[in-house]
Design an enzyme around this catalytic site. Structure first.
Site, PDB file in Angstrom:
ATOM      1  N   TYR A  95       4.116  -2.707  17.739  1.00  0.00           N
ATOM      2  CA  TYR A  95       4.894  -3.579  16.854  1.00  0.00           C
ATOM      3  C   TYR A  95       5.177  -4.921  17.538  1.00  0.00           C
ATOM      4  O   TYR A  95       4.875  -5.979  16.985  1.00  0.00           O
ATOM      5  CB  TYR A  95       6.198  -2.873  16.493  1.00  0.00           C
ATOM      6  CG  TYR A  95       7.042  -3.595  15.461  1.00  0.00           C
ATOM      7  CD1 TYR A  95       6.622  -3.685  14.131  1.00  0.00           C
ATOM      8  CD2 TYR A  95       8.259  -4.159  15.813  1.00  0.00           C
ATOM      9  CE1 TYR A  95       7.407  -4.327  13.186  1.00  0.00           C
ATOM     10  CE2 TYR A  95       9.051  -4.800  14.867  1.00  0.00           C
ATOM     11  CZ  TYR A  95       8.624  -4.882  13.555  1.00  0.00           C
ATOM     12  OH  TYR A  95       9.408  -5.521  12.619  1.00  0.00           O
ATOM     13  N   TYR A 104      -3.463 -21.323  13.254  1.00  0.00           N
ATOM     14  CA  TYR A 104      -3.940 -21.734  11.917  1.00  0.00           C
ATOM     15  C   TYR A 104      -3.254 -23.035  11.487  1.00  0.00           C
ATOM     16  O   TYR A 104      -3.843 -23.851  10.770  1.00  0.00           O
ATOM     17  CB  TYR A 104      -3.702 -20.633  10.876  1.00  0.00           C
ATOM     18  CG  TYR A 104      -4.912 -19.742  10.684  1.00  0.00           C
ATOM     19  CD1 TYR A 104      -5.241 -18.772  11.621  1.00  0.00           C
ATOM     20  CD2 TYR A 104      -5.737 -19.883   9.561  1.00  0.00           C
ATOM     21  CE1 TYR A 104      -6.353 -17.965  11.455  1.00  0.00           C
ATOM     22  CE2 TYR A 104      -6.851 -19.076   9.388  1.00  0.00           C
ATOM     23  CZ  TYR A 104      -7.159 -18.123  10.328  1.00  0.00           C
ATOM     24  OH  TYR A 104      -8.259 -17.324  10.160  1.00  0.00           O
ATOM     25  N   ASN A 111       0.830  -1.215   0.000  1.00  0.00           N
ATOM     26  CA  ASN A 111       0.000   0.000   0.000  1.00  0.00           C
ATOM     27  C   ASN A 111       0.862   1.261   0.000  1.00  0.00           C
ATOM     28  O   ASN A 111       0.342   2.366   0.116  1.00  0.00           O
ATOM     29  CB  ASN A 111      -0.971   0.008   1.201  1.00  0.00           C
ATOM     30  CG  ASN A 111      -0.245   0.106   2.527  1.00  0.00           C
ATOM     31  OD1 ASN A 111       0.981   0.077   2.570  1.00  0.00           O
ATOM     32  ND2 ASN A 111      -0.997   0.222   3.595  1.00  0.00           N
TER      33      ASN A 111
END
Ligand code: UDP
Length: 324
Positions: free
Chosen positions: A153, A167, A40
């Site tokens: 962060y 996951y 971006n």
């Protein structure tokens, strides 16, 4: 070193217009991969990809909002590098930083799950915080302030590691974590704000080199090409051999004052310095144990600080010259 070992792969590199992304994209192309970059341009620069722009597919995308099911392209491997990484940049918009780390990796994990792609995630030595254990091995859980100026962060990257692990455990995604220790090299932004870029820019401009605190704090500096070799070795590792996060960094440890001395040798100049307050929560020391990367990946950094810093200084001197 094998060439073309990524032939047949379609790699997605998020943050591909950033400092490390620019190196990674070039190396993937050199090894035969098709490459798509999403960035971006928050801290990344199109300029970093200008020379290879026709060889890649580039989209200006924000990984915080990408929906996996709306992605038309099919990837075999995803490298998730998107996130501001220099303290002044990641602290400028802390909520953005946290969202990029956490929502970004959640979206990339969903994409990896949907597409059956393996996912390589850029974690960081910052997950060790201001360490009580030195040097830092992967089994150390760290010392991180949850509410400090670096937390957006540090905690964002810690949460991202958790999501990757869950996951993998619950959804079978092949997600692999590498923890990057301080890395430097060409394609860093002159305004990046990290120590090597600030020092090289000051030396090239002839302004005082800014030392935060008394300069006795230590860091271990890895040259970009070494780091990329480690990431790609991890990407090629057979899945069953991955068993947890891997430190990637150069174990040579230097105080910030020693860094000035190395730069003086390179430039052949006596550099003037200026002291500034030490930033809040600045880690006092940092050095990776890389035994795991050596054993599992057969990887070791090759470029010594003086050699890498010489190339990096030349790059910054040219960048400064082009702006003058
Ligand atoms: N530092 C410094 N001068 C600078 C920038 C940073 O002395 O112009 C110090 C900083 O306080 C830290 C170390 O250098 O102790 C490395 O800082 P950097 O921002 O490069 O990365 P960090 O490892 O802190 O994320």
């Amino acid at each position: 070193m094998s060439v073309n070992d990524f032939a047949g792969e379609h790699a997605l590199v998020t943050g591909g217009a950033g400092f490390l992304g620019a190196h990674l994209v070039r190396e993937l192309l050199a090894r035969g991969s098709k490459v798509t970059v999403w960035d971006n341009l928050h801290t990344g620069r199109e300029k970093n990809l200008a020379a290879i722009r026709t060889k890649i597919s580039f989209s200006e995308k924000d990984i915080r909002t990408v929906e996996a099911k709306s992605v038309a392209e099919k990837f075999s491997v995803i490298f998730n590098l998107a996130c501001p990484a220099s303290p002044p940049h990641y602290q400028k918009d802390p909520v953005y930083t946290w969202e990029t780390s956490v929502l970004g990796i959640r979206n990339m994990l969903q994409l990896a799950e949907l597409q059956g792609a393996r996912l390589l995630h850029a974690s960081t030595s910052e997950i060790y915080g201001d360490p009580h254990v030195h040097p830092q091995g992967e089994s150390y859980w760290g010392n991180v302030n949850t509410v400090g100026v670096r937390s957006c962060y540090d905690e964002g990257k810690r949460a991202a590691e958790t999501l990757c692990a869950d996951y993998t455990r619950f959804k079978g995604v092949d997600a692999r974590l590498f923890r990057i220790f301080n890395t430097y090299g060409e394609f860093m932004h002159p305004d990046d704000g990290r120590v090597i870029s600030n020092f090289c820019v000051a030396a090239a401009k002839g302004t005082p080199v800014p030392i935060y605190g008394d300069g006795s704090q230590t860091r271990s500096f890895c040259y970009a090409s070494d780091l990329i070799a480690g990431i790609l070795a991890l990407a090629r590792l057979p899945r069953e051999r991955y068993d947890g996060p891997i430190n990637l960094g150069n174990p040579g440890e230097f105080t910030i004052r020693e860094l000035v001395t190395v730069l003086e040798r390179i430039t052949g100049k006596k550099l003037s310095t200026q002291n500034h307050p030490l930033p809040l929560d600045d880690p006092k020391m940092r050095r990776p144990i890389i035994e795991r990367a050596e054993r599992i990946l057969g990887w070791q950094p090759k470029v010594q600080l003086e050699e890498g810093l010489r190339r990096t200084y030349d790059y910054f001197a040219a960048e400064i010259g082009s702006l003058a």
